[in-house]
Write a protein that holds these residues in place. Structure first.
Motif: not given
Length: 155
Positions: A2-20
């Motif tokens: 999760a930490r790696d994903l947040i870091g990579r997304l943030g590095g690109h300036g991208w946002t995330l939505g999750v459907a579970e």
């Protein structure tokens, strides 16, 4: 992860939505445990009931009626739907059978995780074993892992 994903997304300036579905908020919970997640995570939708997948995430009702909720195309549509609903750059989705009983003729442990980006969608089938909590944990890890893989491939 999760930490790696947040870091990579943030590095690109991208946002995330999750459907579970079967993970019941576990993916979103793992993400919000990371400091700085609010800069990336737009939100999460737990669409546990099949009808909510259609109502909240725009999953095709005919597809749900024909194949049930545990299907790769359903996972893909959930990821695209949450991306649209939350206005995120990337959508991430989980659907499957945590067990112990089959659902819609599908065995416990069958899970589909999907990621939707402007460049396309990717779906992965997971065949998990173990207890209900183990399947849910495996689905959560599988979803985060697929998202990391997709974001890394786009970099």
């Amino acid at each position: 992860m999760a930490r790696d994903l947040i870091g990579r997304l943030g590095g690109h300036g991208w946002t995330l939505g999750v459907a579970e579905s079967l993970t019941g908020g576990g993916v979103t919970s793992a993400l919000v445990a990371v400091p700085g997640a609010s800069a990336v995570l737009r939100g999460g939708i737990v669409a546990y009931a099949t009808a909510l997948k259609s109502q909240l995430l725009a999953v095709d009702g005919g597809l749900l009626a024909a194949r049930g909720a545990v299907d790769p195309d359903v996972a893909s549509q959930m990821a695209a739907g949450v991306r649209a609903v939350t206005g995120a750059d990337v959508g991430l989705a989980t659907t499957g059978v945590a067990g112990p009983e089959p659902q819609d003729g599908q065995p416990p442990g069958l899970v589909y995780v999907a990621v939707s980006t402007p460049g396309g969608d990717r779906v992965r089938r997971l065949d998990l074993t173990g207890s209900r909590p183990a399947v849910i944990a495996g689905a959560t890890a599988g979803a985060l892992g697929l998202a990391l893989e997709v974001i890394s491939d786009l970099s």
